[in-house]
Design an enzyme around this catalytic site. Structure first.
Site, PDB file in Angstrom:
ATOM      1  NE  ARG A  80     -36.730  27.877   7.738  1.00  0.00           N
ATOM      2  CZ  ARG A  80     -38.232  27.805   7.033  1.00  0.00           C
ATOM      3  NH1 ARG A  80     -38.743  26.653   7.303  1.00  0.00           N
ATOM      4  NH2 ARG A  80     -38.811  29.030   6.999  1.00  0.00           N
ATOM      5  NE  ARG A 149     -41.606  22.364   6.562  1.00  0.00           N
ATOM      6  CZ  ARG A 149     -41.880  23.631   6.389  1.00  0.00           C
ATOM      7  NH1 ARG A 149     -41.516  24.585   7.007  1.00  0.00           N
ATOM      8  NH2 ARG A 149     -42.823  23.922   5.367  1.00  0.00           N
ATOM      9  CE  LYS A 221     -45.447  25.245   6.419  1.00  0.00           C
ATOM     10  NZ  LYS A 221     -45.437  26.807   6.576  1.00  0.00           N
ATOM     11  CE  LYS A 223     -44.033  24.580  10.731  1.00  0.00           C
ATOM     12  NZ  LYS A 223     -43.918  25.778  10.958  1.00  0.00           N
ATOM     13  CB  CYS A 441     -42.245  36.482  11.310  1.00  0.00           C
ATOM     14  SG  CYS A 441     -43.157  37.606  10.416  1.00  0.00           S
ATOM     15  CB  CYS A 447     -41.324  36.991   3.957  1.00  0.00           C
ATOM     16  SG  CYS A 447     -42.910  35.799   4.103  1.00  0.00           S
ATOM     17  CB  CYS A 486     -48.787  37.918   6.437  1.00  0.00           C
ATOM     18  SG  CYS A 486     -48.488  36.063   6.553  1.00  0.00           S
ATOM     19  CB  CYS A 490     -43.398  32.822  10.748  1.00  0.00           C
ATOM     20  SG  CYS A 490     -44.104  32.170   9.135  1.00  0.00           S
TER      21      CYS A 490
HETATM   22 FE1  SRM Z   1     -43.321  30.268   8.559  1.00  0.00          FE
HETATM   23  C1  SRM Z   1     -44.438  30.195   5.332  1.00  0.00           C
HETATM   24  C2  SRM Z   1     -40.586  32.198   7.598  1.00  0.00           C
HETATM   25  C3  SRM Z   1     -41.834  29.416  11.582  1.00  0.00           C
HETATM   26  C4  SRM Z   1     -46.365  29.154   9.691  1.00  0.00           C
HETATM   27  N1  SRM Z   1     -42.574  31.135   6.942  1.00  0.00           N
HETATM   28  C5  SRM Z   1     -43.272  30.693   5.429  1.00  0.00           C
HETATM   29  C6  SRM Z   1     -42.081  31.479   4.636  1.00  0.00           C
HETATM   30  C7  SRM Z   1     -41.177  30.273   4.079  1.00  0.00           C
HETATM   31  C8  SRM Z   1     -42.771  31.969   3.348  1.00  0.00           C
HETATM   32  C9  SRM Z   1     -43.269  31.388   2.245  1.00  0.00           C
HETATM   33  O1  SRM Z   1     -43.972  30.535   2.312  1.00  0.00           O
HETATM   34  O2  SRM Z   1     -42.804  31.914   1.200  1.00  0.00           O
HETATM   35  C10 SRM Z   1     -41.265  32.513   5.393  1.00  0.00           C
HETATM   36  C11 SRM Z   1     -40.020  32.757   4.820  1.00  0.00           C
HETATM   37  C12 SRM Z   1     -39.620  33.987   5.207  1.00  0.00           C
HETATM   38  C13 SRM Z   1     -38.015  34.424   4.956  1.00  0.00           C
HETATM   39  O3  SRM Z   1     -37.787  35.310   4.219  1.00  0.00           O
HETATM   40  O4  SRM Z   1     -37.207  33.828   5.687  1.00  0.00           O
HETATM   41  C14 SRM Z   1     -41.414  31.713   6.916  1.00  0.00           C
HETATM   42  N2  SRM Z   1     -41.575  30.375   9.555  1.00  0.00           N
HETATM   43  C15 SRM Z   1     -40.411  31.335   8.985  1.00  0.00           C
HETATM   44  C16 SRM Z   1     -39.423  31.553  10.000  1.00  0.00           C
HETATM   45  C17 SRM Z   1     -37.997  31.809   9.481  1.00  0.00           C
HETATM   46  C18 SRM Z   1     -40.043  33.105  10.800  1.00  0.00           C
HETATM   47  C19 SRM Z   1     -38.760  33.797  11.631  1.00  0.00           C
HETATM   48  O5  SRM Z   1     -38.682  34.719  11.671  1.00  0.00           O
HETATM   49  O6  SRM Z   1     -38.426  32.896  12.790  1.00  0.00           O
HETATM   50  C20 SRM Z   1     -39.571  30.314  10.973  1.00  0.00           C
HETATM   51  C21 SRM Z   1     -38.853  29.306  10.452  1.00  0.00           C
HETATM   52  C22 SRM Z   1     -39.111  28.034  11.138  1.00  0.00           C
HETATM   53  C23 SRM Z   1     -38.067  27.161  10.908  1.00  0.00           C
HETATM   54  O7  SRM Z   1     -36.917  26.913  11.350  1.00  0.00           O
HETATM   55  O8  SRM Z   1     -38.582  25.970  10.414  1.00  0.00           O
HETATM   56  C24 SRM Z   1     -41.134  30.098  10.538  1.00  0.00           C
HETATM   57  N3  SRM Z   1     -43.853  29.435  10.202  1.00  0.00           N
HETATM   58  C25 SRM Z   1     -43.347  29.406  11.334  1.00  0.00           C
HETATM   59  C26 SRM Z   1     -44.034  29.041  12.521  1.00  0.00           C
HETATM   60  C27 SRM Z   1     -43.869  29.002  13.930  1.00  0.00           C
HETATM   61  C28 SRM Z   1     -43.366  27.230  14.413  1.00  0.00           C
HETATM   62  O9  SRM Z   1     -43.192  26.459  13.474  1.00  0.00           O
HETATM   63  O10 SRM Z   1     -43.251  27.205  15.712  1.00  0.00           O
HETATM   64  C29 SRM Z   1     -45.465  28.929  11.959  1.00  0.00           C
HETATM   65  C30 SRM Z   1     -46.649  28.727  12.898  1.00  0.00           C
HETATM   66  C31 SRM Z   1     -46.900  27.319  13.165  1.00  0.00           C
HETATM   67  C32 SRM Z   1     -47.497  26.477  12.392  1.00  0.00           C
HETATM   68  O11 SRM Z   1     -46.905  25.994  11.265  1.00  0.00           O
HETATM   69  O12 SRM Z   1     -48.820  26.429  12.080  1.00  0.00           O
HETATM   70  C33 SRM Z   1     -45.197  29.037  10.522  1.00  0.00           C
HETATM   71  N4  SRM Z   1     -44.904  29.737   7.641  1.00  0.00           N
HETATM   72  C34 SRM Z   1     -45.956  29.380   8.412  1.00  0.00           C
HETATM   73  C35 SRM Z   1     -47.213  29.484   7.201  1.00  0.00           C
HETATM   74  C36 SRM Z   1     -48.621  28.971   7.443  1.00  0.00           C
HETATM   75  C37 SRM Z   1     -48.708  27.648   7.586  1.00  0.00           C
HETATM   76  C38 SRM Z   1     -50.146  26.983   7.849  1.00  0.00           C
HETATM   77  O13 SRM Z   1     -50.373  25.885   7.615  1.00  0.00           O
HETATM   78  O14 SRM Z   1     -51.226  27.894   8.109  1.00  0.00           O
HETATM   79  C39 SRM Z   1     -46.744  29.605   6.067  1.00  0.00           C
HETATM   80  C40 SRM Z   1     -47.410  30.065   4.622  1.00  0.00           C
HETATM   81  C41 SRM Z   1     -47.683  28.440   4.040  1.00  0.00           C
HETATM   82  O15 SRM Z   1     -46.960  27.345   4.589  1.00  0.00           O
HETATM   83  O16 SRM Z   1     -48.259  28.534   3.101  1.00  0.00           O
HETATM   84  C42 SRM Z   1     -45.209  29.897   6.507  1.00  0.00           C
HETATM   85 FE1  SF4 Z   2     -43.829  35.933   6.061  1.00  0.00          FE
HETATM   86 FE2  SF4 Z   2     -45.977  35.779   7.182  1.00  0.00          FE
HETATM   87 FE3  SF4 Z   2     -44.298  33.976   8.058  1.00  0.00          FE
HETATM   88 FE4  SF4 Z   2     -44.092  36.516   8.470  1.00  0.00          FE
HETATM   89  S1  SF4 Z   2     -45.727  35.538   9.310  1.00  0.00           S
HETATM   90  S2  SF4 Z   2     -42.336  35.399   7.756  1.00  0.00           S
HETATM   91  S3  SF4 Z   2     -44.901  37.609   6.744  1.00  0.00           S
HETATM   92  S4  SF4 Z   2     -44.985  34.227   5.944  1.00  0.00           S
END
Ligand code: SRM
Ligand code: SF4
Length: 585
Positions: A80, A149, A221, A223, A441, A447, A486, A490
């Site tokens: 990323r 981030r 993390k 943000k 997402c 993922c 899930c 995201c």
């Molecule tokens: Fe996310 C974890 C993809 C934005 C909440 N996110 C992941 C992981 C890294 C899976 C992992 O931990 O193994 C995913 C990788 C998938 C892949 O194959 O690429 C993933 N997140 C993404 C992206 C690529 C989704 C997308 O399709 O655009 C976004 C990348 C953002 C970036 O450029 O930095 C992405 N993730 C978000 C957002 C939206 C935002 O930030 O505005 C959220 C919700 C906001 C938040 O953080 O509360 C988000 N991602 C999560 C979470 C839940 C975090 C939590 O505290 O509950 C996880 C799981 C974790 O961290 O344990 C996660």
């Molecule tokens: Fe993966 Fe769940 Fe984030 Fe989708 S919402 S990219 S399935 S961690």
């Protein structure tokens, strides 16, 4: 860290142990990259790699076949790239394009936080990939991990003078809040460990320091986003820390302050009601020159009070919820040595993007392209590379996973329009409003946390929803649809007027009723339903909306007024009963 409400665990989580022993994020990543016997790195190093912008993954489509053939999983890495406000130059675009084709799976992903992702990078290619990015001044450091981030920011600096000032603030935050460890250079760029000539100690690691984060970084993390009203495209209330830009002067063209909002977030875990999405609360305002100090104070408070025992309870929103927002504001003021001013008035009108050409205050032209599911593949990449070769402006990612070819010169406009059309890049302008406002997402196959499809499935679901929308006469009606594979959220699904989160292959929870301006969470309406059930559930509601909406009433507001779901007042209220009293009953 001691708990004061019973939710915090008294022992440190495993990730805390890994960070503490990592010598400022080194671990044994270097050694693991050189191990020719496996395509993977050590489990502990995979945690540290996130801080360097990389995720170890495996192709889930191939898992069963590889297991049957007694082969190790098809290990690969997601890389990323952090780009504050999602802005890159044409030269940087061409580098990303080249890497997508030569080191990754041939695609480039535009994320929901205005970053780029490469998928399918093999361990052997990781160092060269990151070094190549670095050569064009792109960095993957802190794109993931327990640090601040990518800083999100409204991507339209052309729209008024204030946007340019706000983008400069996003850059300053990004720079100031980046980790200071030299491990990144050592592992990915120099390739040399700096050992003490006398006793072979790891001299660089010993002289490293993290003035803001400390040796174990943040509990989780973190943000930050900056919104420029009337657009709430960055979903400001979903950020741990949100800044809302306030313009002054008669034309609002001069930045005078930022409102400060704290404690937003989306992720939750099914069956664990102590986890929930939440909207950030505005706690005050500050002058533009105080922005970085406020961010540092918020981060330092979260560093010191965040839960380092239970990672599901470690985000800023839980730190604030446990102690109260009044306590947090007081703590913030104490650390600042001055008090935040009262919040200033602001109003949001929308969250999404406006597709097509616009002309900015700088007299340049800007072309916003719809990128379905945020994924660019061969044909689109070829067109964009052709544009990048002649383009004198820049490229900007939007928080809705779309792309702006920005600051186009008058002389280049026709040529760029022709290239975009020839490569199908402007086809999105003909889509229904429903599809244009939809976001998914990544989910399968990369993922590791996905429970159901999202990016690969949403377009097919929309194929079936669009005729229903047309039948109801709503084809031009903007309705925000968000799908995540899930509950981690995201694609920010809990801010969708229609939100889906994956439960199992082919099955989703359906949420309804978020505010169109990103100012209200939605509410669970149906649990664990199939495609047929989704269509069967939404058809009558969409028809009802078409018949009974008041002038200008948004779908999210209607389903609340009509009693399909209750209005969710706060994150703590998210898991309450779905039923509501219908104003239309
Ligand atoms: Fe996310 C974890 C993809 C934005 C909440 N996110 C992941 C992981 C890294 C899976 C992992 O931990 O193994 C995913 C990788 C998938 C892949 O194959 O690429 C993933 N997140 C993404 C992206 C690529 C989704 C997308 O399709 O655009 C976004 C990348 C953002 C970036 O450029 O930095 C992405 N993730 C978000 C957002 C939206 C935002 O930030 O505005 C959220 C919700 C906001 C938040 O953080 O509360 C988000 N991602 C999560 C979470 C839940 C975090 C939590 O505290 O509950 C996880 C799981 C974790 O961290 O344990 C996660
Ligand atoms: Fe993966 Fe769940 Fe984030 Fe989708 S919402 S990219 S399935 S961690």
């Amino acid at each position: 860290m001691s708990g004061d409400n019973g939710k915090q665990s008294s022992s440190l989580s495993d990730v805390e142990r890994i960070k503490a022993g990592s010598r400022f994020l080194r671990g044994t990543i270097r050694e693991g990259l050189a191990d020719p016997l496996t395509g993977a790195i050590a489990v502990d190093d995979a945690q540290l790699l996130k801080f360097h912008g990389g995720y170890q993954q495996d192709d889930r489509d191939l898992r069963d076949e590889r297991r049957r053939s007694k082969l190790e999983p098809a290990y690969q890495f997601m890389v990323r790239v952090r780009a504050p406000g999602g802005i890159v130059t044409p030269a940087q675009w061409l580098t990303l394009d080249e890497l997508a084709r030569t080191s990754a799976d041939g695609s480039l992903r535009l994320t929901s936080r205005q970053s780029f992702q490469l998928h399918g990078v093999l361990k052997w290619d990781l160092r060269a990939t990151i070094a190549r990015m670095h050569a064009t001044l792109l960095s993957t450091l802190a794109a993931c991990g327990d640090v601040n981030r990518n800083v999100m920011c409204n991507p339209n600096p052309h729209a008024s003078a204030i946007h340019g000032q706000v983008y400069a603030c996003a850059q300053a935050l990004s720079e100031r809040l980046s980790p200071k460890t030299t491990a990144y250079h050592e592992i990915w760029l120099d390739g040399e460990k700096v050992l003490d000539s006398h006793d072979g100690r790891d001299a660089a690691a010993e002289s490293d320091a993290e003035p803001l984060y400390g040796p174990t970084y943040l509990p989780r993390k973190f943000k930050i986003g900056i919104a420029v009203p009337p657009s709430n495209d960055v979903d400001i209330f979903s950020q741990d820390l949100g800044f809302i830009a306030i313009g002054g002067d008669a034309d609002g063209a001069h930045l005078i302050a930022f409102n400060v909002a704290v404690g937003g977030g989306m992720g939750m875990t099914y069956g664990e009601p102590t986890t929930y999405p939440n909207l950030a609360q505005v706690v005050g305002s500050c002058a533009p020159e105080q922005l970085v100090a406020v961010a540092e104070a918020v981060i330092a408070a979260q560093r010191d009070f965040g839960d380092r025992g239970n990672r599901k309870h470690a985000r800023l929103r839980y730190t604030i919820e446990d102690r109260g927002v009044a306590w947090f504001t007081q703590e913030l003021n104490r650390r600042l040595g001055w008090e935040l001013a009262p919040p200033l008035p602001y109003a949001f009108a929308s969250t999404g993007d406006r597709l097509g050409w616009t002309r900015g205050v700088d007299d340049r032209h800007h072309l916003t392209l719809f990128v379905e599911g945020g994924r660019l593949r061969a044909e689109a990449l070829a067109g964009l590379a052709e544009i990048a070769r002649i383009h004198a402006g820049d490229f900007r990612l939007t928080p809705s996973q779309n792309l702006i070819v920005a600051r186009v010169r008058e002389a280049d406009r026709c040529r760029i329009a022709d290239i975009a059309a020839a490569h199908g890049l402007t086809a999105g302008e003909r889509h229904t409003a429903l599809r244009r406002g939809a976001m998914a997402c990544v989910a399968f196959p990369t993922c590791g946390l996905a429970m159901a499809e999202a990016e690969r499935y949403l377009p097919h679901l929309l194929d079936k929803l669009e005729p229903i929308v047309a039948e109801a006469g709503l084809q031009d009606q903007e309705i925000i649809v968000r799908m995540s594979g899930c509950p981690n959220g995201c694609s920010r699904p809990y801010l969708g007027e229609i939100g889906f989160t994956g439960k199992a292959p082919g099955r989703y929870n359906l949420y309804l009723g978020a505010g169109f301006r990103g100012d209200r969470l939605n509410c669970l309406y149906r649990e664990n339903i199939s495609e047929d059930e989704i269509l069967g559930t939404l058809r009558p509601i969409l028809h009802h909306y078409a018949r009974a909406r008041t002038p200008g009433e948004r779908f999210g507001d209607f389903v609340v007024r009509a009693g399909y779901v209750r209005a969710v007042a706060s994150g703590k209220d998210f898991h309450g009963e779905a039923t509501a009293v219908s104003a239309l009953a």
